[in-house]
Design a protein around this motif. Structure first.
Motif, PDB file in Angstrom:
ATOM      1  N   ALA A  62       0.831  -1.204   0.000  1.00 17.44           N
ATOM      2  CA  ALA A  62       0.000   0.000   0.000  1.00 17.44           C
ATOM      3  C   ALA A  62       0.867   1.255   0.000  1.00 17.44           C
ATOM      4  CB  ALA A  62      -0.927  -0.003   1.210  1.00 17.44           C
ATOM      5  N   LEU A  63       1.954   1.227   0.762  1.00 18.00           N
ATOM      6  CA  LEU A  63       2.852   2.386   0.827  1.00 18.00           C
ATOM      7  C   LEU A  63       3.489   2.692  -0.524  1.00 18.00           C
ATOM      8  CD1 LEU A  63       4.655   2.034   4.281  1.00 18.00           C
ATOM      9  CD2 LEU A  63       3.107   3.858   3.544  1.00 18.00           C
ATOM     10  N   LYS A  64       3.718   1.660  -1.327  1.00 17.10           N
ATOM     11  CA  LYS A  64       4.247   1.905  -2.677  1.00 17.10           C
ATOM     12  C   LYS A  64       3.312   2.844  -3.442  1.00 17.10           C
ATOM     13  CE  LYS A  64       4.522  -2.361  -4.134  1.00 17.10           C
ATOM     14  NZ  LYS A  64       4.875  -3.577  -4.900  1.00 17.10           N
ATOM     15  N   GLY A  65       2.020   2.589  -3.300  1.00 16.01           N
ATOM     16  CA  GLY A  65       1.037   3.437  -3.968  1.00 16.01           C
ATOM     17  C   GLY A  65       1.021   4.849  -3.419  1.00 16.01           C
ATOM     18  N   VAL A  66       1.103   4.957  -2.105  1.00 19.72           N
ATOM     19  CA  VAL A  66       1.119   6.278  -1.459  1.00 19.72           C
ATOM     20  C   VAL A  66       2.328   7.079  -1.939  1.00 19.72           C
ATOM     21  CG1 VAL A  66       1.350   7.486   0.746  1.00 19.72           C
ATOM     22  CG2 VAL A  66      -0.121   5.458   0.580  1.00 19.72           C
ATOM     23  N   LEU A  67       3.488   6.457  -1.936  1.00 14.84           N
ATOM     24  CA  LEU A  67       4.714   7.158  -2.325  1.00 14.84           C
ATOM     25  C   LEU A  67       4.711   7.531  -3.804  1.00 14.84           C
ATOM     26  CD1 LEU A  67       7.377   5.113  -0.312  1.00 14.84           C
ATOM     27  CD2 LEU A  67       6.557   7.428   0.154  1.00 14.84           C
ATOM     28  N   ALA A  68       4.158   6.660  -4.632  1.00 14.28           N
ATOM     29  CA  ALA A  68       4.104   6.958  -6.065  1.00 14.28           C
ATOM     30  C   ALA A  68       3.250   8.199  -6.325  1.00 14.28           C
ATOM     31  CB  ALA A  68       3.550   5.762  -6.827  1.00 14.28           C
ATOM     32  N   VAL A  69       2.088   8.272  -5.681  1.00 14.08           N
ATOM     33  CA  VAL A  69       1.234   9.451  -5.842  1.00 14.08           C
ATOM     34  C   VAL A  69       1.930  10.688  -5.283  1.00 14.08           C
ATOM     35  CG1 VAL A  69      -0.963  10.514  -5.204  1.00 14.08           C
ATOM     36  CG2 VAL A  69      -0.891   8.106  -5.846  1.00 14.08           C
ATOM     37  N   ALA A  70       2.623  10.532  -4.163  1.00  6.44           N
ATOM     38  CA  ALA A  70       3.360  11.657  -3.579  1.00  6.44           C
ATOM     39  C   ALA A  70       4.404  12.184  -4.558  1.00  6.44           C
ATOM     40  CB  ALA A  70       4.028  11.227  -2.271  1.00  6.44           C
ATOM     41  N   LEU A  71       5.036  11.281  -5.291  1.00  6.20           N
ATOM     42  CA  LEU A  71       5.995  11.702  -6.315  1.00  6.20           C
ATOM     43  C   LEU A  71       5.294  12.509  -7.410  1.00  6.20           C
ATOM     44  CD1 LEU A  71       8.164   8.470  -6.751  1.00  6.20           C
ATOM     45  CD2 LEU A  71       8.946  10.681  -5.882  1.00  6.20           C
ATOM     46  N   GLY A  72       4.090  12.071  -7.773  1.00  3.99           N
ATOM     47  CA  GLY A  72       3.318  12.808  -8.769  1.00  3.99           C
ATOM     48  C   GLY A  72       2.975  14.202  -8.296  1.00  3.99           C
ATOM     49  N   TYR A  73       2.572  14.315  -7.023  1.00  2.00           N
ATOM     50  CA  TYR A  73       2.275  15.631  -6.445  1.00  2.00           C
ATOM     51  C   TYR A  73       3.527  16.508  -6.433  1.00  2.00           C
ATOM     52  CZ  TYR A  73      -2.458  14.735  -4.662  1.00  2.00           C
ATOM     53  OH  TYR A  73      -3.792  14.505  -4.562  1.00  2.00           O
ATOM     54  N   TRP A  74       4.643  15.919  -6.074  1.00  6.87           N
ATOM     55  CA  TRP A  74       5.894  16.669  -6.015  1.00  6.87           C
ATOM     56  C   TRP A  74       6.290  17.178  -7.407  1.00  6.87           C
ATOM     57  CZ3 TRP A  74      10.450  15.059  -8.537  1.00  6.87           C
ATOM     58  CH2 TRP A  74      11.567  15.873  -8.302  1.00  6.87           C
ATOM     59  N   ALA A  75       6.149  16.316  -8.407  1.00  5.67           N
ATOM     60  CA  ALA A  75       6.565  16.681  -9.759  1.00  5.67           C
ATOM     61  C   ALA A  75       5.650  17.730 -10.377  1.00  5.67           C
ATOM     62  CB  ALA A  75       6.604  15.436 -10.644  1.00  5.67           C
ATOM     63  N   SER A  76       4.346  17.628 -10.078  1.00  8.98           N
ATOM     64  CA  SER A  76       3.390  18.536 -10.706  1.00  8.98           C
ATOM     65  C   SER A  76       2.180  18.710  -9.791  1.00  8.98           C
ATOM     66  CB  SER A  76       2.964  17.968 -12.072  1.00  8.98           C
ATOM     67  OG  SER A  76       2.143  18.883 -12.756  1.00  8.98           O
ATOM     68  N   PRO A  77       2.291  19.606  -8.810  1.00  9.10           N
ATOM     69  CA  PRO A  77       1.239  19.744  -7.799  1.00  9.10           C
ATOM     70  C   PRO A  77      -0.144  20.050  -8.358  1.00  9.10           C
ATOM     71  CG  PRO A  77       3.219  20.948  -7.158  1.00  9.10           C
ATOM     72  CD  PRO A  77       3.417  20.507  -8.580  1.00  9.10           C
TER      73      PRO A  77
END
Length: 199
Positions: A62-77
């Protein structure tokens, strides 16, 4: 744009880390895909390795999914499509991991991590419904399918971004395709129930 592309690629590489496979190797020296149901996920980890490793696999997937989305937010909020694509990449990575011969799990725990990060309340409602189904039937696969089937409707009904609705629809298709053998077994009355030791 470059950071967005990197976030999606990183999401895939992150999702490709198969904790079920790794725990099988570390704890028993086995390829978990050759035991139990043959799936590299939390439910089969429970059957083959026990409760402790299964809980860890569930949380880490589940954390893999959380971190992946967090990367998306970081790259393009401000771009919801990037958030959705980064999450989708993690689930694709989990299902078809580049590190492990593209043979992974069914992506439900990672789906929960992705969707809970993008839209917590709809995912919570769908998750609670899935838990009730699992408690009543002891079919984890049925609960997983209910979860993914409900999500698009809940997201749409709650006015969440179109990108998230489309993502949820795609993940529902993924789930039904990955669970096709489970569906056949349920129809035939041969599906394993939660707590069974053999596939």
């Amino acid at each position: 744009m470059l950071f967005s592309i990197l976030a999606v690629v990183a999401g895939y590489l992150l999702g490709s880390i198969s904790f079920s496979y790794l725990f099988g190797k570390w704890l028993r020296g086995i390829d978990i895909r050759k035991h139990g149901s043959g799936n590299a996920g939390a439910t089969n980890t429970l059957r083959v390795l026990g409760k402790g490793p299964a809980v860890l696999v569930l949380v880490l997937d589940a954390l893999k999914g959380v971190l992946a989305v967090a990367l998306g937010y970081w790259a393009s909020p401000e771009h919801v499509w990037i958030h959705a694509l980064a999450g989708l990449a993690a689930i694709i990575g989990h299902n078809w991991p580049v590190y492990f011969g593209f043979r992974g799990g069914k992506g439900i725990a990672t789906t929960v991590g992705v969707m809970a990060t993008l839209a917590f309340l709809p995912t919570l409602i769908a998750g609670l419904c899935a838990i009730v189904i699992i408690a009543l039937t002891r079919f984890v696969s049925l609960g997983s399918l209910v979860l993914t089937a409900l999500l698009p409707f809940l997201l749409l009904g709650m006015g969440r971004p179109l990108a998230y609705v489309i993502l949820a629809m795609l993940l529902c298709v993924f789930a039904f395709v990955r669970h096709r053998t489970n569906i056949v077994k349920m129809i035939q009355g041969k599906e394993n129930r939660l707590g069974s030791k053999k596939a």
